[in-house]
Write a protein that holds these residues in place. Structure first.
Motif, mmCIF file in Angstrom:
data_model
loop_
_atom_site.group_PDB
_atom_site.id
_atom_site.type_symbol
_atom_site.label_atom_id
_atom_site.label_comp_id
_atom_site.label_asym_id
_atom_site.label_seq_id
_atom_site.Cartn_x
_atom_site.Cartn_y
_atom_site.Cartn_z
ATOM 1 N N LYS A 1 30.885 -74.758 14.244
ATOM 2 C CA LYS A 1 30.932 -73.390 13.754
ATOM 3 C C LYS A 1 32.309 -73.132 13.142
ATOM 4 C CE LYS A 1 27.512 -71.474 16.937
ATOM 5 N NZ LYS A 1 27.216 -70.436 17.965
ATOM 6 N N ALA A 2 32.362 -72.182 12.227
ATOM 7 C CA ALA A 2 33.600 -71.958 11.462
ATOM 8 C C ALA A 2 34.791 -71.658 12.357
ATOM 9 C CB ALA A 2 33.386 -70.820 10.462
ATOM 10 N N LYS A 3 34.593 -70.853 13.413
ATOM 11 C CA LYS A 3 35.714 -70.472 14.267
ATOM 12 C C LYS A 3 36.356 -71.693 14.906
ATOM 13 C CE LYS A 3 36.941 -67.436 18.116
ATOM 14 N NZ LYS A 3 36.449 -66.430 19.094
ATOM 15 N N VAL A 4 35.517 -72.640 15.361
ATOM 16 C CA VAL A 4 36.039 -73.853 15.990
ATOM 17 C C VAL A 4 36.568 -74.820 14.932
ATOM 18 C CG1 VAL A 4 35.424 -75.870 17.389
ATOM 19 C CG2 VAL A 4 34.468 -73.617 17.941
ATOM 20 N N ALA A 5 35.869 -74.899 13.811
ATOM 21 C CA ALA A 5 36.222 -75.882 12.792
ATOM 22 C C ALA A 5 37.573 -75.602 12.162
ATOM 23 C CB ALA A 5 35.135 -75.906 11.720
ATOM 24 N N ASP B 1 38.908 -78.925 22.185
ATOM 25 C CA ASP B 1 39.113 -80.275 22.727
ATOM 26 C C ASP B 1 39.008 -81.344 21.651
ATOM 27 O OD1 ASP B 1 39.435 -79.172 25.226
ATOM 28 O OD2 ASP B 1 37.330 -79.431 25.809
ATOM 29 N N ASN B 2 38.223 -81.072 20.609
ATOM 30 C CA ASN B 2 38.028 -82.080 19.560
ATOM 31 C C ASN B 2 38.956 -81.854 18.372
ATOM 32 O OD1 ASN B 2 36.856 -79.732 18.653
ATOM 33 N ND2 ASN B 2 35.142 -80.755 17.624
ATOM 34 N N ALA B 3 40.156 -81.238 18.612
ATOM 35 C CA ALA B 3 41.070 -80.910 17.522
ATOM 36 C C ALA B 3 41.465 -82.135 16.709
ATOM 37 C CB ALA B 3 42.319 -80.213 18.078
ATOM 38 N N ILE B 4 41.674 -83.289 17.375
ATOM 39 C CA ILE B 4 42.068 -84.494 16.633
ATOM 40 C C ILE B 4 40.951 -84.910 15.690
ATOM 41 C CG2 ILE B 4 42.578 -86.955 16.852
ATOM 42 C CD1 ILE B 4 44.114 -86.364 19.384
ATOM 43 N N GLU B 5 39.711 -84.879 16.168
ATOM 44 C CA GLU B 5 38.577 -85.239 15.320
ATOM 45 C C GLU B 5 38.479 -84.300 14.120
ATOM 46 O OE1 GLU B 5 33.699 -85.832 15.706
ATOM 47 O OE2 GLU B 5 34.811 -84.625 17.178
#
Length: 533
Positions: free
Chosen positions: A481-485, A431-435
């Protein structure tokens, strides 16, 4: 050099292995590969060719390639050329045959008919064969009258016809089938694979060798050609085992006539089976040799896996090179039990061989697949070739077949605006992909591109500096976390859920292209900016 069919000379030269001066054979071993040119080569046929080739090369003997093209309704020149293509791809060079020549031409069976009929006449004249006038209906009626199974087959009725009976049949206008007279004795031979095999006297009826229309049959022409060409060993599929006593009996007759010098030594190779242990048929996709090649099997992987279908180089070893098989192969080591085609094992062996390739060799083998898929044009530039070379260390450990490279390589040959974001990749965006993308862009802006960026590899823009910048901004700065980041960054760079290692990919793409891709995805995800261009 010419073929036995002059109009095919150019095509044969294009498809067979480059002519190599063969040394004088070190042994008297003479084996043959004699397929019928029907359909597309299947894996069982390739396995038979491999075992004969390996045996010839192991012993320093001679491999004869003979085309058994006597079935005019089923044989085709396209299939014949496909056989040559198969042998060229797999590296099965032969010592005698079409395009190579040899001391016993011609090597296309259809051109040897006159000799076959001459031998048939000799067999009849010397009592080894005889004309048979019985129709199938008459044979069936005799079986019924005697209380036998009407489908039992020919009953040897005509072997003792008198001259008057034969003349009467001729006057009726009947045409005679020529049948070979099977001896009234057991036929025993020692098979390389199955040991001692015995066929009891009386279990095999006299069999046809020439049709009533005068056409010689496989039952005659195959042994006659083997005899003429001095074949010493015959390795073939076990589905032909039942015909072996017929051939041995015929060979013994040919020896008495001075046509053959010996009875060959036989080895009947196990069937190649598919699911349910049924014979792998031509309808099974796994059986189509060229489908495996089109999928991206390499020669070494296919030869290796074919070599495991009934044979093993060692109990604890499955992966070997073709030259290692040649050094170790003995037909007596072939196992009689069916050999099941295991696609997962075949894939694993092929992957092992891809990892063994020299990087330059792998790059050259990938080019036709990338060109066919439209990833590269037919005449790639030096820059495009250089980029492929830089990708090889990332690709090589990940390929099972060569076509696996296509989706992994494709993102490196499009501009930022042309990267297609696949639905599966878009679905994994947090959900925070833009950020995340804003933070990534801000961090990477501070990493100098370096003078080498014009060529896709920067002096300062390296995988190490990229990783350091992103970990600091996304993991430390945003607490992710790396997977999300890294997921949004991966999707922006490659457009896919699965890609080559992220930081190395960004180094190869260069800073300019990477930043354009990050910005494009960020803008596409921002509703305030409208749909992405």
């Amino acid at each position: 050099m010419t073929t036995d069919s002059p109009e095919l000379d150019d095509q044969v030269e294009d498809r067979r292995l480059p002519a190599q001066p063969r040394p004088t054979p070190r042994s008297d071993v003479r084996v043959r590969f004699c397929p019928s040119p029907t359909g597309t080569p299947h894996v069982g046929l390739a396995r038979t060719c491999l075992f004969n080739w390996a045996f010839a090369r192991h012993t320093g003997g001679t491999l004869v390639f003979r085309v058994e093209d006597t079935d005019a309704q089923r044989d085709s020149e396209d299939s014949y050329l496909a056989l040559l293509e198969m042998m060229t791809w797999l590296g099965f060079d032969y010592d005698e045959g079409p395009g190579v020549g040899g001391p016993y031409p011609p090597y296309r069976q259809s051109q040897r008919k006159a000799d076959h009929l001459d031998v048939a006449r000799l067999l009849v004249a010397n009592g080894f064969a005889y004309p048979s006038y019985s129709t199938p209906e008459e044979v069936e009626a005799r079986h019924r009258a005697a209380g036998r199974d009407p489908k039992e087959g020919y009953d040897n009725h005509d072997r003792d016809l008198s001259e008057a009976e034969r003349e009467a049949f001729e006057r009726e206008g009947r045409t005679a089938t020529i049948r070979f007279r099977m001896p009234d004795e057991d036929i025993t031979f020692t098979d390389y694979v199955r040991g001692e095999v015995t066929f009891k006297a009386g279990t095999i009826p006299d069999y046809a060798i020439v049709r009533g229309n005068g056409e010689p049959l496989y039952t005659l022409v195959n042994p006659v050609d083997d005899a003429r060409m001095g074949i010493t060993h015959i390795l073939r599929g076990e589905d032909l085992l039942a015909s072996t006593p017929r051939q041995i009996a015929l060979f013994r007759a040919l020896i008495e006539l001075g046509i053959a010098r010996h009875v060959p030594r036989y080895g009947h190779l196990p069937l190649v089976t598919g699911d349910g242990n049924r014979k792998l048929s031509k309808r099974d996709p796994e059986s189509n040799l060229f489908l495996h090649r089109d999928r991206g099997f390499i020669r070494e992987g296919m030869v290796n896996y074919l070599g495991t279908l009934g044979w093993s180089i060692a109990e604890d070893r499955d992966v070997f090179e073709p030259h290692e098989m040649v050094a170790a192969f003995e037909p007596g080591d072939v196992q009689p039990s069916p050999a099941r085609w295991d696609q997962k094992k075949a894939d694993a062996i092929n992957a092992d061989h891809i990892r063994r390739l020299d990087p330059d060799d792998l790059a050259s083998r990938l080019l036709p697949y990338l060109e066919r898929a439209g990833v590269l044009g037919g005449n790639p530039s030096l820059g495009e070739l250089g980029r492929l070379q830089s990708l090889i260390p990332l690709l090589q450990p990940r390929l099972v077949v060569l076509t696996d490279a296509i989706p992994l390589v494709a993102p490196f040959y499009v501009t930022g605006d042309e990267v297609v974001i696949e639905d599966e990749a878009r679905a994994q965006l947090p959900d925070n992909a833009i950020e995340v993308l804003d933070a990534a862009v801000a961090a990477l802006e501070k990493v100098p591109a370096g003078a080498g960026d014009l060529f896709g590899v920067g002096a300062t823009w390296t995988s190490a500096t990229i990783e350091t910048a992103l970990r600091s901004a996304l993991l430390d700065g945003l607490g992710l976390k790396a997977k999300v980041a890294f997921a949004p960054v991966r999707v922006a760079v490659a457009g896919k859920r699965v890609s080559l290692p992220l930081f190395e990919s960004m180094e190869i793409l260069g800073k300019h292209s990477t930043m354009r891709r990050l910005a494009r995805l960020r803008d596409a995800l921002d509703p305030a900016l409208g749909p992405a261009p």
